[in-house]
Design an enzyme around this catalytic site. Sequence first.
Site, PDB file in Angstrom:
ATOM      1  CG  ASP A  13     -67.456  22.784  85.278  1.00  0.00           C
ATOM      2  OD1 ASP A  13     -66.795  21.818  85.674  1.00  0.00           O
ATOM      3  OD2 ASP A  13     -68.021  23.598  86.039  1.00  0.00           O
ATOM      4  CE  LYS A  16     -60.404  22.743  82.784  1.00  0.00           C
ATOM      5  NZ  LYS A  16     -61.770  23.223  82.986  1.00  0.00           N
ATOM      6  N   GLY A  40     -63.061  18.017  87.848  1.00  0.00           N
ATOM      7  CA  GLY A  40     -63.726  16.833  87.304  1.00  0.00           C
ATOM      8  C   GLY A  40     -63.757  16.925  85.799  1.00  0.00           C
ATOM      9  CG  HIS A  41     -60.658  17.272  83.702  1.00  0.00           C
ATOM     10  ND1 HIS A  41     -61.013  18.583  83.508  1.00  0.00           N
ATOM     11  CD2 HIS A  41     -59.529  17.311  84.421  1.00  0.00           C
ATOM     12  CE1 HIS A  41     -60.115  19.374  84.082  1.00  0.00           C
ATOM     13  NE2 HIS A  41     -59.212  18.628  84.656  1.00  0.00           N
ATOM     14  CD  GLN A 223     -59.904  23.805  89.943  1.00  0.00           C
ATOM     15  OE1 GLN A 223     -58.725  24.075  89.888  1.00  0.00           O
ATOM     16  NE2 GLN A 223     -60.339  22.686  90.451  1.00  0.00           N
TER      17      GLN A 223
HETATM   18  P1  GDP Z   1     -63.764  20.090  82.164  1.00  0.00           P
HETATM   19  O1  GDP Z   1     -63.700  20.120  83.643  1.00  0.00           O
HETATM   20  O2  GDP Z   1     -63.361  21.375  81.550  1.00  0.00           O
HETATM   21  O3  GDP Z   1     -63.067  18.897  81.589  1.00  0.00           O
HETATM   22  O4  GDP Z   1     -65.296  19.940  81.765  1.00  0.00           O
HETATM   23  P2  GDP Z   1     -66.348  18.879  82.280  1.00  0.00           P
HETATM   24  O5  GDP Z   1     -65.885  17.526  82.014  1.00  0.00           O
HETATM   25  O6  GDP Z   1     -66.745  19.184  83.669  1.00  0.00           O
HETATM   26  O7  GDP Z   1     -67.600  19.260  81.418  1.00  0.00           O
HETATM   27  C1  GDP Z   1     -67.583  19.159  80.122  1.00  0.00           C
HETATM   28  C2  GDP Z   1     -68.732  18.255  79.721  1.00  0.00           C
HETATM   29  O8  GDP Z   1     -69.060  18.594  78.418  1.00  0.00           O
HETATM   30  C3  GDP Z   1     -68.365  16.786  79.702  1.00  0.00           C
HETATM   31  O9  GDP Z   1     -69.456  16.020  80.069  1.00  0.00           O
HETATM   32  C4  GDP Z   1     -68.011  16.544  78.249  1.00  0.00           C
HETATM   33  O10 GDP Z   1     -68.243  15.219  77.833  1.00  0.00           O
HETATM   34  C5  GDP Z   1     -68.950  17.476  77.583  1.00  0.00           C
HETATM   35  N1  GDP Z   1     -68.514  17.984  76.284  1.00  0.00           N
HETATM   36  C6  GDP Z   1     -67.260  18.310  75.868  1.00  0.00           C
HETATM   37  N2  GDP Z   1     -67.299  18.789  74.619  1.00  0.00           N
HETATM   38  C7  GDP Z   1     -68.603  18.761  74.238  1.00  0.00           C
HETATM   39  C8  GDP Z   1     -69.271  19.164  73.063  1.00  0.00           C
HETATM   40  O11 GDP Z   1     -68.701  19.645  72.108  1.00  0.00           O
HETATM   41  N3  GDP Z   1     -70.642  19.023  73.055  1.00  0.00           N
HETATM   42  C9  GDP Z   1     -71.323  18.515  74.095  1.00  0.00           C
HETATM   43  N4  GDP Z   1     -72.638  18.427  73.991  1.00  0.00           N
HETATM   44  N5  GDP Z   1     -70.713  18.135  75.223  1.00  0.00           N
HETATM   45  C10 GDP Z   1     -69.369  18.257  75.294  1.00  0.00           C
END
Ligand code: GDP
Length: 444
Positions: A13, A16, A40-41, A223
Amino acid sequence: MANIVILGTQWGDEGKGKVVDLITPSFDIVARYQGGHNAGHTVYVEGRKIVLHLVPSGILRPGTLCVIGNGVVLDPRAFLDEVEALKAVAAVGPERIAVSTHAHLILPYHSLLEKADEERLGEKKIGTTCRGIGPAYEDKAARRGIRAGDLLDLDVLKEKIFDNTKAKNASLRVCGLEPLDPNEVFDRYAGFASALRPYIQDTSRLLNGRIKSGASVLFEGAQGALLDLDHGTYPFVTSSSSTAGGVCTGLGVGPTVIDAVLGVTKAYTTRVGSGPFPTELLDETGKTIARRGDEFGATTGRPRRCGWFDAVAVAYACRVNGIGLLALTKPDVLDPLPEVKVCTGYRYKGSLLRDFPSEPWVLERVEPEYRTVPGWAEPVLAKRDWAALPPAFRDYVRLLEDLVEAKAAVISTGVERIQTVFIEDALEGWVDLARIREAMDRPA
Ligand code: GDP
């Protein structure tokens, strides 16, 4: 251009999805190498929220080929539903998505057995998504799994489904669950077969062929490194190799094709589910971070545990993945805090550990040693230039770089694509920044 791996340096999370989507215009192919629809991205495109589970985040960029490698476990229903949902925002179809013949399939008994196992563990449960991912990998290792390629021949598929369902029914009965009807399972999967068939191919051959003719590939991890089956906080880990090593086994490419590894790291730490988490904050600051960071799982909606940035853990992730570049995400979440802490070591039985302990039961008992730095007073939210970032925040970035021994290349300052700072000299040679910038505002 180069072939690079993008993976999470923490417990997942990290953001990515945004980073992969942002950088994709510099690549011809985006390839997933492990995990399942437990990932979940979340990507925001012009205010629209798009959640991807199985399909690589590169799908939102026209023309990019997305590969689901042999290291992924595939739930056909989840895949087909996701493809259907994506039709509203992207061009999808077999010309854009390739699924490896060797990707193992998730069957109905997998999630039933996983739920039963988690219930049996009670307090000691792993906290999995119960989507059958772990049991599908178990069958793979036990050499009885059913693979996407088996969907290409219904006689083969039928025999395998019958053998497996009968064997699993014995386990289901032990758990007090109803047995499954092999005929019903086969009928369902035969239905999926006709829809999935056009996507299935030898993706190792496809990838190597395209790389040979000059295509560049972004290898997308799901992950995070600390959830890796071998290198993570075992047993509170996922069932696949989320570290960079998983790229080769999970896609059938040699290590020599990888030019660089970019680690996505949050400006603080989160963790979903059980397991040790030294910098966890159970106070108001933790709640503020969770609320501002919207720290609820994209796949499960579960609240994430939140804590300070753990430089010991991220330095370890950099070591086991060969990470030289970092994408720092979500620093804007910390904007209002008067001071920010960074864990620089662990106290354990009177000594100071600078290295991530290899035993999770040690990690459970450590006390974090913090360096406290001033907050940045002025928000970083939506900033687009390094020079425009508040000096105290730039110091924070430099501190993290020093502690984890990797260079910041991207700083995400919000959910939208344009809310990003690129560190040009760090990215030089790895991506085509002009193409990324040009595509940044273009809708999918
Ligand atoms: P992933 O599984 O690594 O892709 O991460 P997730 O999608 O589960 O969680 C990342 C969350 O953080 C998502 O809702 C993104 O839109 C959000 N996000 C990503 N970069 C930023 C940022 O720089 N600032 C904020 N506030 N949210 C972000």
